[in-house]
Design a protein around this motif. Structure first.
Motif, short mmCIF file in Angstrom:
data_model
loop_
_atom_site.label_atom_id
_atom_site.label_comp_id
_atom_site.label_asym_id
_atom_site.label_seq_id
_atom_site.Cartn_x
_atom_site.Cartn_y
_atom_site.Cartn_z
N ASP A 7 -15.41 -1.43 -1.28
CA ASP A 7 -14.39 -0.59 -1.91
C ASP A 7 -13.59 -1.37 -2.95
O ASP A 7 -13.26 -2.54 -2.75
N THR A 46 -6.20 3.20 -5.28
CA THR A 46 -7.16 2.67 -4.30
C THR A 46 -6.53 2.77 -2.92
O THR A 46 -5.31 2.83 -2.78
N GLU A 47 -7.40 2.77 -1.90
CA GLU A 47 -6.91 2.89 -0.53
C GLU A 47 -6.13 1.65 -0.11
O GLU A 47 -5.13 1.72 0.58
N GLN A 48 -6.63 0.47 -0.55
CA GLN A 48 -5.97 -0.78 -0.16
C GLN A 48 -5.40 -1.49 -1.38
O GLN A 48 -6.06 -1.61 -2.40
N SER A 68 0.83 -1.20 0.00
CA SER A 68 0.00 0.00 0.00
C SER A 68 0.87 1.25 0.00
O SER A 68 0.39 2.35 -0.28
#
Length: 196
Positions: free
Chosen positions: A73, A12-14, A4
């Motif tokens: 998500d 994307t966040e993850q 990450s």
């Protein structure tokens, strides 16, 4: 290395986490822990056609086509298992979205019978990275380059299939990042003088 924080994880966040075991000029060896994915199979002559249909189906799952109608998500990468085939043959492509951390334990069941949840085991993979757009031709070229580099050093790997891995949405024009993965058999090979 926390993927990450990797420079190619910015949409994307993850992102899928990995540890780098070693790297050479031609490839990297990574370790991935066991993890759950949402996946679908699509048969087609062309990767591009299969990917479009499979992506739509998986996107449906994360936008509510699941037992709880939950929005999930988007994560990266998107992974496509490619079984080796000749260009004129129809192939089966398995596309997978990584389930985010909060849905790893109990992911909601898909409502579409063509979508399924599956878990990959702990695995070491040989990775070759490249930029630009992922096409069937470019994936084939990069895969052959990776096979060549591995064969040259006597590295053992699972044959007959590989993974085409993408980190970007189609809207992203610059700094695109794609990968080819092949699964390591036995101990990974990294010529000692090239280890970081």
């Amino acid at each position: 290395v926390n993927a990450s924080d990797a420079e190619f994880c910015f949409e994307t966040e993850q992102c899928l986490l990995f540890d780098v075991i070693c790297e050479t000029d031609d490839y990297e060896v990574r370790h991935y822990d066991s993890v759950k994915w949402v996946s679908t199979n699509e048969r087609s002559f062309m990767m591009e056609m299969a990917a479009m249909r499979a992506f739509r189906r998986l996107y449906g799952y994360i936008t509510g086509d699941n037992e709880h109608g939950k929005k999930i998500d988007m994560t990266t990468p998107v992974v496509v298992k490619m079984v080796d085939k000749k260009f004129w043959q129809r192939g089966t492509y398995t596309m997978s979205f990584l389930l985010p951390a909060e849905h790893q334990k109990n992911p909601p069941k898909p409502t579409n019978s063509e979508v399924f949840i599956h878990e990959t085991p702990d695995v070491n993979v040989y990775v070759r990275s490249y930029g630009g757009w992922m096409t069937a031709l470019e994936d084939d070229r990069q895969t052959r380059n990776l096979y060549g580099a591995l064969d040259e050093v006597g590295a053992k790997y699972q044959k007959g299939y590989h993974f085409a891995v993408g980190y970007n949405s189609p809207m992203t024009m610059f700094n695109r990042h794609n990968e080819v993965w092949v699964v390591v058999e036995g101990d990974p090979v990294c010529p000692a003088f090239e280890e970081p």
